[in-house]
Design an enzyme around this catalytic site. Structure first.
Site, PDB file in Angstrom:
ATOM      1  N   ASP A 194       3.668  -7.971  16.035  1.00  0.00           N
ATOM      2  CA  ASP A 194       3.160  -6.622  15.809  1.00  0.00           C
ATOM      3  C   ASP A 194       1.646  -6.689  15.640  1.00  0.00           C
ATOM      4  O   ASP A 194       1.137  -7.403  14.774  1.00  0.00           O
ATOM      5  CB  ASP A 194       3.817  -6.034  14.559  1.00  0.00           C
ATOM      6  CG  ASP A 194       3.430  -4.581  14.322  1.00  0.00           C
ATOM      7  OD1 ASP A 194       3.169  -3.874  15.311  1.00  0.00           O
ATOM      8  OD2 ASP A 194       3.382  -4.167  13.151  1.00  0.00           O
ATOM      9  N   SER A 218      13.066 -11.642  17.837  1.00  0.00           N
ATOM     10  CA  SER A 218      12.318 -10.576  17.169  1.00  0.00           C
ATOM     11  C   SER A 218      12.729 -10.560  15.702  1.00  0.00           C
ATOM     12  O   SER A 218      13.861 -10.228  15.381  1.00  0.00           O
ATOM     13  CB  SER A 218      12.605  -9.212  17.815  1.00  0.00           C
ATOM     14  OG  SER A 218      11.974  -8.182  17.076  1.00  0.00           O
ATOM     15  N   ASN A 219      11.805 -10.943  14.838  1.00  0.00           N
ATOM     16  CA  ASN A 219      12.083 -10.990  13.400  1.00  0.00           C
ATOM     17  C   ASN A 219      11.595  -9.695  12.752  1.00  0.00           C
ATOM     18  O   ASN A 219      10.782  -9.703  11.825  1.00  0.00           O
ATOM     19  CB  ASN A 219      11.417 -12.212  12.769  1.00  0.00           C
ATOM     20  CG  ASN A 219      11.864 -12.444  11.338  1.00  0.00           C
ATOM     21  OD1 ASN A 219      12.854 -11.877  10.881  1.00  0.00           O
ATOM     22  ND2 ASN A 219      11.131 -13.272  10.620  1.00  0.00           N
ATOM     23  N   GLY A 236      17.599  -8.661  11.013  1.00  0.00           N
ATOM     24  CA  GLY A 236      17.348  -7.627  10.022  1.00  0.00           C
ATOM     25  C   GLY A 236      16.753  -8.242   8.764  1.00  0.00           C
ATOM     26  O   GLY A 236      16.530  -9.454   8.684  1.00  0.00           O
ATOM     27  N   HIS A 258      24.919  -9.460  30.890  1.00  0.00           N
ATOM     28  CA  HIS A 258      26.366  -9.583  31.118  1.00  0.00           C
ATOM     29  C   HIS A 258      26.702  -9.874  32.577  1.00  0.00           C
ATOM     30  O   HIS A 258      27.886  -9.938  32.943  1.00  0.00           O
ATOM     31  CB  HIS A 258      27.068  -8.294  30.682  1.00  0.00           C
ATOM     32  CG  HIS A 258      28.457  -8.507  30.161  1.00  0.00           C
ATOM     33  ND1 HIS A 258      29.134  -9.700  30.283  1.00  0.00           N
ATOM     34  CD2 HIS A 258      29.318  -7.675  29.514  1.00  0.00           C
ATOM     35  CE1 HIS A 258      30.321  -9.599  29.743  1.00  0.00           C
ATOM     36  NE2 HIS A 258      30.470  -8.382  29.270  1.00  0.00           N
ATOM     37  N   ASP A 307      29.257 -14.352  29.498  1.00  0.00           N
ATOM     38  CA  ASP A 307      30.393 -13.630  28.942  1.00  0.00           C
ATOM     39  C   ASP A 307      30.321 -13.669  27.418  1.00  0.00           C
ATOM     40  O   ASP A 307      29.524 -14.404  26.827  1.00  0.00           O
ATOM     41  CB  ASP A 307      31.720 -14.186  29.455  1.00  0.00           C
ATOM     42  CG  ASP A 307      31.887 -15.675  29.187  1.00  0.00           C
ATOM     43  OD1 ASP A 307      31.443 -16.150  28.114  1.00  0.00           O
ATOM     44  OD2 ASP A 307      32.465 -16.371  30.031  1.00  0.00           O
TER      45      ASP A 307
END
Length: 272
Positions: free
Chosen positions: A139, A189-190, A214, A242, A246
């Site tokens: 960020d 992404s933390n 999160g 996808h 799988d």
């Protein structure tokens, strides 16, 4: 007053003269519409995000969520803080441990570190990439940028931390080089350090998987004796391409990541 009558009703009637006008209904303030503003996206970071997300949304994806007990890893990170700063001149964050854990899990599940081939290829194909170039969302005042740390499989946690700090500083100073941006093979992404419990990311075009964490929360969990104890819990969401991955494959990779994050001693068995 007559027996049984207190006189209070008569006083109430006297206090409210007949024919008094009803209270006027309150009026709301006049509506003052806010001014709409069109914002043009002209910076390279913003335009790049528009392009990459438009491409990413063309890919069929699946998502798996997992709960990570961070208690042991947080204790390990804290116990190494003073030693890392004294010996290597840097702190070591949980993000660096997570990046290395991803790399260790990729050793067990190399197909996760892949990219799908051209859409018009016949037959369809994908490439398993040999290097673990792990992208990290940063960020900055200019928006979100996603540089990558090259060859994480051959870096220590301290070396990953040093590279992470360099990339973050260059990103905030708008000094990232093209080689820092290009070549990423999987993303972490933390965003939990900012906030949110259960994020749902979108993979970047050209990568098969993204993981998004999160915030870490203190929550009650049962121990081996079925007693409730406080634990440091973090949710992570894995989203994958996808077309060639799988659910079972992504789940096994997630299990490996969970193993390394919850049991730091496992690293002594897996690291070369």
């Amino acid at each position: 007053p007559p027996a049984g009558e207190t006189g209070a009703p008569a006083a109430a009637k006297a206090a409210a003269p007949s024919g008094a006008p009803a209270a006027a209904a309150p009026t709301r303030p006049a509506i003052r519409p806010g001014e709409d503003k069109v914002v043009e996206i002209t910076d390279n970071v913003g335009k790049g995000m528009v392009k990459s997300m438009n491409e990413a949304l063309k890919v069929p994806i699946m998502a798996l969520g997992e709960e990570i007990d961070m208690t042991a890893m947080i204790a390990t990170q804290k116990s190494l803080k003073a030693s890392a700063e004294k010996t290597y001149g840097t702190k070591v964050t949980l993000t660096s441990f997570m990046i290395k854990a991803i790399s260790l899990a990729l050793n067990e599940h190399p197909i996760i570190n892949s990219k799908f081939g051209p859409g018009d290829a016949n037959p369809p194909n994908y490439t398993i990439v040999g290097s673990h170039n792990i992208s990290v969302a940063v960020d900055t005042p200019n928006g979100l940028v996603v540089p990558n740390i090259k060859d994480c499989a051959n870096l220590s946690v301290v070396e990953i931390q040093q590279e992470l700090m360099r990339l973050a500083a260059d990103a905030k100073a708008n000094k990232l080089k093209m080689q820092d941006i290009q070549g990423g093979t999987i993303t972490l992404s933390n965003i939990g350090v900012i906030g949110t419990k259960d994020p749902r990311p979108i993979p970047f075009a050209g990568q098969a998987v993204i993981g998004c964490t999160g915030r870490t929360m203190t929550l009650p969990r049962y121990d081996e004796k079925m007693a409730l104890v406080p634990r440091q819990i973090m949710h992570i969401r894995w989203v994958g391409d996808h077309r060639h991955l799988d659910g079972a494959t992504l789940a096994r990779f997630s299990n490996s990541f969970k193993k390394y994050m919850e049991n730091p001693g496992e690293w002594t068995l897996a690291m070369r």
